[in-house]
Design a protein around this motif. Structure first.
Motif, short mmCIF file in Angstrom:
data_model
loop_
_atom_site.label_atom_id
_atom_site.label_comp_id
_atom_site.label_asym_id
_atom_site.label_seq_id
_atom_site.Cartn_x
_atom_site.Cartn_y
_atom_site.Cartn_z
N GLN A 54 -12.44 13.85 43.52
CA GLN A 54 -12.83 13.85 44.93
C GLN A 54 -12.74 12.45 45.53
O GLN A 54 -12.21 12.26 46.62
CB GLN A 54 -14.25 14.40 45.10
CG GLN A 54 -14.54 14.60 46.57
CD GLN A 54 -15.88 15.21 46.84
OE1 GLN A 54 -16.61 14.69 47.64
NE2 GLN A 54 -16.20 16.31 46.22
N LEU A 55 -13.24 11.46 44.79
CA LEU A 55 -13.21 10.10 45.33
C LEU A 55 -11.79 9.58 45.49
O LEU A 55 -11.43 9.01 46.52
CB LEU A 55 -14.02 9.16 44.43
CG LEU A 55 -15.54 9.29 44.52
CD1 LEU A 55 -16.21 8.43 43.47
CD2 LEU A 55 -16.04 8.92 45.91
N LEU A 56 -10.95 9.81 44.47
CA LEU A 56 -9.57 9.30 44.54
C LEU A 56 -8.80 9.93 45.70
O LEU A 56 -8.05 9.26 46.39
CB LEU A 56 -8.83 9.56 43.23
CG LEU A 56 -9.01 8.53 42.11
CD1 LEU A 56 -8.16 8.90 40.91
CD2 LEU A 56 -8.63 7.13 42.57
N ALA A 82 -11.43 1.20 36.30
CA ALA A 82 -10.16 0.47 36.26
C ALA A 82 -9.12 1.13 37.16
O ALA A 82 -8.37 0.46 37.87
CB ALA A 82 -9.65 0.40 34.83
N GLU A 83 -9.08 2.45 37.13
CA GLU A 83 -8.09 3.19 37.92
C GLU A 83 -8.29 2.93 39.42
O GLU A 83 -7.34 2.70 40.16
CB GLU A 83 -8.22 4.68 37.61
CG GLU A 83 -7.15 5.53 38.25
CD GLU A 83 -7.22 6.99 37.82
OE1 GLU A 83 -8.28 7.41 37.33
OE2 GLU A 83 -6.21 7.70 38.00
N PHE A 84 -9.56 2.95 39.84
CA PHE A 84 -9.87 2.70 41.26
C PHE A 84 -9.49 1.27 41.65
O PHE A 84 -8.94 1.03 42.71
CB PHE A 84 -11.37 2.93 41.52
CG PHE A 84 -11.75 4.38 41.62
CD1 PHE A 84 -11.69 5.21 40.53
CD2 PHE A 84 -12.18 4.91 42.82
CE1 PHE A 84 -12.04 6.56 40.61
CE2 PHE A 84 -12.53 6.26 42.94
CZ PHE A 84 -12.46 7.08 41.83
N ALA A 85 -9.81 0.33 40.75
CA ALA A 85 -9.53 -1.07 41.04
C ALA A 85 -8.02 -1.31 41.09
O ALA A 85 -7.52 -1.98 42.00
CB ALA A 85 -10.17 -1.96 39.98
N ASP A 86 -7.29 -0.73 40.14
CA ASP A 86 -5.85 -0.93 40.07
C ASP A 86 -5.14 -0.38 41.30
O ASP A 86 -4.14 -0.92 41.76
CB ASP A 86 -5.31 -0.27 38.80
CG ASP A 86 -3.87 -0.64 38.55
OD1 ASP A 86 -3.60 -1.85 38.37
OD2 ASP A 86 -3.01 0.26 38.55
N ALA A 87 -5.69 0.73 41.85
CA ALA A 87 -5.07 1.33 43.03
C ALA A 87 -5.42 0.56 44.30
O ALA A 87 -4.93 0.87 45.38
CB ALA A 87 -5.53 2.78 43.15
N GLY A 88 -6.29 -0.45 44.18
CA GLY A 88 -6.67 -1.25 45.34
C GLY A 88 -7.71 -0.58 46.22
O GLY A 88 -7.79 -0.84 47.41
N LEU A 122 0.02 9.41 43.18
CA LEU A 122 -0.70 9.21 44.44
C LEU A 122 -1.41 7.86 44.49
O LEU A 122 -1.48 7.23 45.54
CB LEU A 122 -1.72 10.34 44.63
CG LEU A 122 -2.48 10.33 45.95
CD1 LEU A 122 -1.56 10.57 47.13
CD2 LEU A 122 -3.58 11.38 45.95
N THR A 123 -1.92 7.40 43.34
CA THR A 123 -2.68 6.16 43.35
C THR A 123 -1.77 4.92 43.26
O THR A 123 -2.25 3.80 43.30
CB THR A 123 -3.66 6.12 42.17
OG1 THR A 123 -2.96 6.48 40.98
CG2 THR A 123 -4.81 7.08 42.38
#
Lengths: 443, 315
Positions: A95-97, A118-124, B64-65
């Motif tokens: 949901q967040l992504l 890490a995934e959230f940070a890497d995606a900016g 997507l990311t």
């Protein structure tokens, strides 16, 4: 003659209809504006997407858990409001992504599982957090909130797994629980005494928590060099991987395995530890919430409940227990990111961590919080010390933007646990993870 | 002569009639098109765009990311899918679920339709109780059946002879698929019987009477009169259910989440697009899923040799 009549009639009606329509538009628009505007005072609202907290105990008054923190952290400058995310960590991530990929400005703050940080940070998608957010925080929690050598989210609480067991069974098996025990020892002890060993082995991320702990405790890692993204080095096909597969294979094919092993999770393993004193019980690796669960259950069983450090994969080699918890991230798309960053300091303050731990049983990420008198009253000293030490020396899951993909790949080779073979599974897993990361295979 | 005189003008009359009829039917046709045009335009707007978008995305490696890493790969995604054993295993599962559930539903649904059709008293109550499962949301029915088969709090193990109390239905592939099929069948058989009931009520009682008078047994009447005359209704029922069953998702999502090799093709697509955020390969999967559904529809129409337009006018 027949035609003009309805025409004039409709013309007569139109102004009224238009008035009604305009009125409705005005009502809807004003309510929408009110909803967006954050109240009459013009005080901004910070929206904090939280994972669900445990249910508040009966008789609890006021806002509980993260909602309570939100209330306490609302100031004259801004109000912090919470929005509830789904129950499972995977669904929370999805949901967040999805929202952040669409640059949703309605998220200011979010509760993030360390494995997905890490995934959230890497995606900016994460804005910087206060530089001092890592001060006094236990090492394991800092690692789970960092990416590319930088702290990208502020740890709110840290979870860890320990070995929970029935003292009577350990005694019957002549196991000295004051000393570190190995997986082999507890499986054998359970088999001999008709007990079970509870682990999480359903086809979900929780199973990889176990596999990862087995591998890191044996000195290995599922993947390393994770900053290379999809080109990370795969380390499953190693001695540590073989040791881990051997333990899974041994347990799954022994009488210590629970009947629902292949669908087991944190909840299904609890009844096996015994609901009454006469049950054989056994051993179980599980998160910190177990203490509160048994405290509220049968008194005799609670008295017989013991806890020890997470089992060793290799005798004599210190185990690296799993670590979980929640980090607070600031959205890069927030329109109030300065205020949100201020709010993070309050949310993750030591006082809030202690209150949160007392309310929910979720342990603080801050080291000093463990010396808090109020917290010491809630938990036995040796258990608190065990939790703290366990978090400090934990073996986090590798922080990687591709972690979810790696999890799926590992699960497709390690599930069901009864089909794990120490000779072939590690090698097959490594080949498969590489193929999946290269985009050559579906997972 | 007289016959000739009578028959001679007939063709002219019928020609005129036919011309008039064609004129009229053409007019009706035009009117029909005009009436459905807004709906068609709307459908194209809301369905054609996503379909073409999926087709376009399926030619890219696209997460997507990581939008800046998007890369054109041509038909590579299709190649990766079609050469991957996981896709074929999942298609196999899907076809298995489709064939088993539709076959069982056809038989039970037919029996229910006969009961509903022939019933003289308590019609309303019986019809309603047969239709209740269809009124239940699939997710709810999936949860209900998951609990029923669950090792911890289910009742199935206790009720079934020859099944041990500690039998884990979701512990291996075939028992798990069995549980999924049971939930699917329980939920959608009423839909099947409803469609078959419509076909059943179209059979003229005269034909059945005539067969009876000619000495046909009940079995013969069923096979020689009822079923052949219901071919269109059966085909519609099977087609609808087969396409539905091929897209099975909810039951698997709730009951196993694809564990133990019980994943279906649409669940695989969901995982790639929604969980892994792999829009490229996920789109390729959705295109393949769409093509499979088209193929099944085409095969079923060919198999039953029914002209759908003709079937519509039979009533």
């Amino acid at each position: 003659m027949g035609r003009p009549e309805p025409h004039t009639a409709s013309r007569r009606k139109h102004p009224r209809r238009r008035q009604v329509a305009l009125g409705m538009v005005a009502v809807i628009a004003s309510s929408l504006l009110a909803a967006c505007g954050g109240g009459d005072s013009g005080k901004p609202t910070l929206t904090w997407y939280i994972n669900p907290d445990p249910t508040a105990p009966g008789g609890f008054k006021g806002a509980f858990g993260q909602a309570g923190i939100a209330e306490r952290c609302s100031t004259d400058e801004y109000t912090v409001e919470t929005e509830l995310l789904p129950q499972s960590a995977t669904e929370q991530r999805i949901q967040l992504l999805r929202r952040l990929a669409a640059e949703d400005t309605s998220i200011d703050l979010m509760s993030l599982d360390p494995v997905f940080t890490a995934e959230f940070a890497d995606a900016g998608y994460l804005a910087p957090v206060p530089a001092n957010a890592s001060e006094g925080v236990l090492q394991g929690a800092v690692e789970g909130a960092s990416w590319d050598g930088k702290l990208v989210a502020a740890p709110l609480w840290a979870n860890t797994q320990v070995l929970w067991y029935r003292k009577s069974l350990a005694e019957a098996a002549n196991l000295d629980m004051t000393q570190p025990v190995t997986w082999d020892q507890i499986i054998d002890a359970a088999v001999e005494n008709k007990g079970t060993v509870g682990v999480q082995a359903n086809k979900y991320e929780g199973y990889v928590v176990w596999i990862n702990a087995l591998i890191t405790s044996a000195g290995g890692a599922i993947i390393t060099e994770t900053d290379k993204g999809a080109d990370a080095d795969v380390g499953v096909d190693s001695e540590a991987g073989t040791v881990a597969a051997g333990i899974v294979e041994k347990l799954a094919n022994s009488s210590a395995a629970q009947a629902d092993l292949s669908v087991s999770n944190e909840g299904t393993v609890i009844p096996y530890l015994g609901e009454k004193a006469s049950d054989p019980g056994g051993f179980m690796v599980n998160w910190t919430f177990i203490y509160a669960t048994f405290k509220g259950g049968d008194e005799a069983v609670f008295k017989d409940l013991g806890w020890a450090r997470y089992p060793q994969s290799v005798e004599g080699k210190e185990s690296r227990p799993p670590i979980g918890g929640i980090n607070i991230g600031v959205s890069a798309f927030s329109e109030n990111s300065d205020l949100a960053t201020q709010a993070v300091e309050c949310i993750t303050s030591e006082e809030n961590q202690v209150t949160y731990a007392i309310e929910t049983g979720n342990m603080p990420a801050s080291e000093a919080a463990y010396d808090d008198e109020a917290l010491k009253k809630q938990f036995p000293t040796d258990l608190l010390e065990l939790f703290r030490e366990s978090i400090e020396t934990a073996g986090p899951r590798p922080p990687s933007p591709y972690w979810n993909t790696v999890v799926s790949a590992v699960l497709s080779k390690w599930h069901p646990p009864s089909e794990v073979d120490e000779k072939t599974t590690p090698e097959e897993t490594a080949t498969f993870i590489n193929a999946v990361l290269d985009g050559d295979a579906l997972v | 002569m007289a016959t000739g005189a009578v028959t001679a003008p007939r063709p002219q009359a019928s020609d005129r009639a036919r011309r008039a009829a064609t004129e009229r039917s053409r007019g009706e046709n035009r009117l029909g098109w005009k009436l459905v045009a807004p709906a068609v335009v709307m459908m194209l707007l809301v369905t054609a765009y996503p379909m073409f978008r999926a087709l376009y995305l399926s030619l890219y490696k696209y997460r997507l990311t990581a939008p800046e890493d998007r890369e054109f790969v041509g038909l590579n995604n299709y190649l990766a899918v079609l050469t991957d054993s996981l896709w074929w295993i999942d298609v196999g599962n899907t076809v298995f679920i489709m064939v088993v559930t539709v076959a069982v539903e056809l038989v039970i649904g037919f029996a229910f339709a006969m009961v509903m059709h022939r019933l003289i008293f308590a019609r309303g109550i019986v019809r309603t109780s047969i239709l209740i499962p269809y009124g239940i949301i699939t997710v709810v029915s999936a949860f209900a059946w998951q609990f029923a088969f669950s090792l911890n709090n289910g009742f199935v193990n206790g009720w079934l002879p020859l099944v041990g109390d500690d039998f884990n239905w979701f512990g291996s592939k075939w028992p798990a698929l069995f549980a999924i099929c049971v939930s699917e069948i329980w939920k959608t058989t009423p839909f099947m019987s409803l469609l078959l009931l419509a076909g059943l009520s179209q059979i003229s009682e005269d034909m059945l009477e005539a067969a009876k008078v000619d000495g046909a047994t009940w079995w013969q009447r069923l096979w020689k009169v009822i079923i052949p005359n219901m071919r269109a209704a059966i085909m519609v029922a099977v087609l609808f259910r087969a396409l539905d069953a091929f897209r099975i998702f909810d039951n698997i999502y709730v009951m196993t989440r694809g564990a133990q090799g019980t994943e279906s093709a649409s669940f695989l697509t969901y995982r790639q697009v929604i969980e892994q955020f792999e829009l490229g390969i996920g789109s390729a999967l959705s295109v393949l899923l769409f093509l499979s559904v088209m193929l099944i529809a085409f095969l079923l129409v060919k198999l039953f040799k029914v002209d759908l337009a003709a079937a519509r006018q039979e009533g």
